[in-house]
Scaffold this motif. Structure first.
Motif, short mmCIF file in Angstrom:
data_model
loop_
_atom_site.label_atom_id
_atom_site.label_comp_id
_atom_site.label_asym_id
_atom_site.label_seq_id
_atom_site.Cartn_x
_atom_site.Cartn_y
_atom_site.Cartn_z
N ALA A 19 40.95 -6.64 18.67
CA ALA A 19 40.96 -7.44 19.91
C ALA A 19 42.00 -7.62 20.59
CB ALA A 19 40.51 -8.68 19.19
N ASP A 20 43.17 -7.71 20.06
CA ASP A 20 44.61 -7.68 20.81
C ASP A 20 44.56 -6.41 21.70
OD1 ASP A 20 45.07 -10.12 19.73
OD2 ASP A 20 46.66 -9.03 18.20
N VAL A 21 44.21 -5.18 21.15
CA VAL A 21 44.11 -3.92 21.96
C VAL A 21 43.30 -4.08 23.28
CG1 VAL A 21 43.90 -1.45 22.00
CG2 VAL A 21 45.37 -2.53 20.21
N VAL A 22 42.19 -4.65 22.77
CA VAL A 22 41.11 -4.61 23.91
C VAL A 22 41.30 -5.49 25.07
CG1 VAL A 22 38.51 -5.64 24.32
CG2 VAL A 22 39.23 -3.93 22.45
N ASP A 23 42.08 -6.80 24.60
CA ASP A 23 42.60 -7.90 25.41
C ASP A 23 43.52 -7.23 26.40
OD1 ASP A 23 40.72 -9.81 24.54
OD2 ASP A 23 42.23 -10.75 23.58
N GLN A 24 44.42 -6.57 26.08
CA GLN A 24 45.54 -5.80 26.65
C GLN A 24 45.00 -4.81 27.53
OE1 GLN A 24 47.87 -4.09 23.60
NE2 GLN A 24 48.91 -6.11 22.94
N PRO A 105 37.31 -12.13 18.02
CA PRO A 105 36.31 -12.13 16.80
C PRO A 105 36.54 -13.34 15.71
CG PRO A 105 38.21 -10.61 16.80
CD PRO A 105 38.04 -11.12 18.03
N GLU A 106 37.94 -13.95 15.99
CA GLU A 106 38.14 -15.10 15.08
C GLU A 106 37.21 -16.34 15.39
OE1 GLU A 106 42.19 -13.06 15.88
OE2 GLU A 106 40.38 -13.48 16.98
N ASP A 107 36.60 -16.26 16.54
CA ASP A 107 35.57 -17.23 17.05
C ASP A 107 34.25 -16.93 15.87
OD1 ASP A 107 37.12 -18.59 19.10
OD2 ASP A 107 36.77 -17.03 20.05
N VAL A 109 34.08 -15.06 13.25
CA VAL A 109 34.40 -15.05 11.71
C VAL A 109 34.45 -16.73 11.53
CG1 VAL A 109 36.10 -14.99 10.19
CG2 VAL A 109 35.51 -13.08 11.45
N GLY A 110 34.84 -17.56 12.35
CA GLY A 110 34.95 -19.16 12.37
C GLY A 110 33.47 -19.39 11.97
N GLU A 111 32.60 -18.98 13.02
CA GLU A 111 31.13 -19.63 12.88
C GLU A 111 30.54 -18.99 11.47
OE1 GLU A 111 27.36 -21.04 13.84
OE2 GLU A 111 29.49 -21.66 14.46
N LEU A 112 30.92 -17.75 11.19
CA LEU A 112 30.44 -17.31 9.95
C LEU A 112 30.79 -18.13 8.80
CD1 LEU A 112 30.23 -13.31 10.62
CD2 LEU A 112 28.22 -14.73 10.54
N GLU A 113 31.99 -18.72 8.74
CA GLU A 113 32.52 -19.14 7.85
C GLU A 113 31.89 -20.73 7.80
OE1 GLU A 113 36.60 -19.00 8.27
OE2 GLU A 113 36.78 -17.12 7.19
N ARG A 114 31.58 -21.32 8.85
CA ARG A 114 30.98 -22.52 8.87
C ARG A 114 29.54 -22.36 8.27
NH1 ARG A 114 27.22 -25.09 11.49
NH2 ARG A 114 26.58 -23.33 12.91
N ARG A 115 28.81 -21.20 8.41
CA ARG A 115 27.62 -21.30 7.83
C ARG A 115 27.46 -20.94 6.29
NH1 ARG A 115 24.44 -17.53 12.34
NH2 ARG A 115 24.87 -18.91 14.48
N LEU A 116 28.79 -20.42 5.71
CA LEU A 116 28.49 -20.28 4.65
C LEU A 116 28.11 -21.32 3.61
CD1 LEU A 116 32.19 -18.48 3.93
CD2 LEU A 116 29.86 -17.34 3.24
N GLY A 117 27.25 -21.05 2.71
CA GLY A 117 26.61 -21.83 1.95
C GLY A 117 25.39 -22.67 2.61
#
Length: 133
Positions: A19-24, A105-107, A109-117
């Protein structure tokens, strides 16, 4: 395919780096330092929201077809490789879209982690109740 040999030790770090490369490259395009004639990423950004989203639709269709082919071929190694390649294309283009909209992508992943369980059925019902579905 052997999962141990294909999954990076830190998947989040790998996605963040890409994502850093894409943003650059997005920033270089916006600054006029990346030519859409020589940079595929610049070409994607030059197409704007509609072009980027259309490309995701195309890549999603290709991933679906590769999955169907893999299933019909009883997951033969060459079909698995094709499916993984198509999914990589889809993920890459999703990273382009995230960047286009100022997200990472961290956003996701954070949403997926929020949904865990949480039951997927319950999650969808909650979104519908809140008018988000």
């Amino acid at each position: 395919m052997n999962k141990a040999n294909t999954v990076p030790a830190d998947l989040n770090r790998s996605l963040a780096h890409l994502a850093d490369v894409v943003d650059q490259r997005r920033d270089a395009f916006k600054a006029g330092q990346a030519d859409p004639k020589t940079s595929y990423t610049a070409l994607l950004f030059s197409k704007g929201d509609d072009g980027i989203l259309k490309k995701i639709g195309e890549e999603a269709t290709e991933a679906v077809m590769a999955a169907k082919d893999a299933r019909h071929a009883n997951l033969a190694p060459e079909q698995q490789k094709l499916l993984v390649g198509e999914m990589a294309d889809l993920w890459f283009h999703c990273l382009i879209a995230l960047s286009q909209f100022g997200l990472r992508p961290e956003d996701v992943v954070g949403e997926l982690e929020r949904r865990l369980g949480t039951s997927g059925i319950e999650e969808k019902a909650a979104r519908k109740a809140n008018g988000n579905d």
